[in-house]
Design a protein around this motif. Structure first.
Motif: not given
Length: 78
Positions: A54-78
């Motif tokens: 509907n022409g409200i938003q445009s998008y920019r795609i940025i690709e990346f590969k995950v090298h590290y991730r935290s197992e604590k993501l579920s603990e991050w606040p909403r």
């Protein structure tokens, strides 16, 4: 259109495509993290995204590969 956008995003989250989604602090757009096999899959998703359609938003795609991730993501606040 907001309800369509929210429903479209929710379905993608339930399918495991979108990990997180939110507004930028200045309310001038948002950021979402998408899991996809390739760029074409993301482009297909965005082609039917209600804000983009509907022409409200445009998008920019940025690709990346995950090298590290935290197992604590579920603990991050909403």
């Amino acid at each position: 259109i907001m309800e369509e956008h929210m429903g479209y995003t929710q379905r993608a989250m339930e399918a495991g495509m979108i990990l997180l989604s939110g507004l930028k602090e200045d309310m001038r757009g948002g950021i979402f993290l998408v899991r996809a096999q390739n760029r074409a899959e993301v482009e297909d998703y965005l082609r039917d995204e209600p804000f983009g359609k509907n022409g409200i938003q445009s998008y920019r795609i940025i690709e990346f590969k995950v090298h590290y991730r935290s197992e604590k993501l579920s603990e991050w606040p909403r």
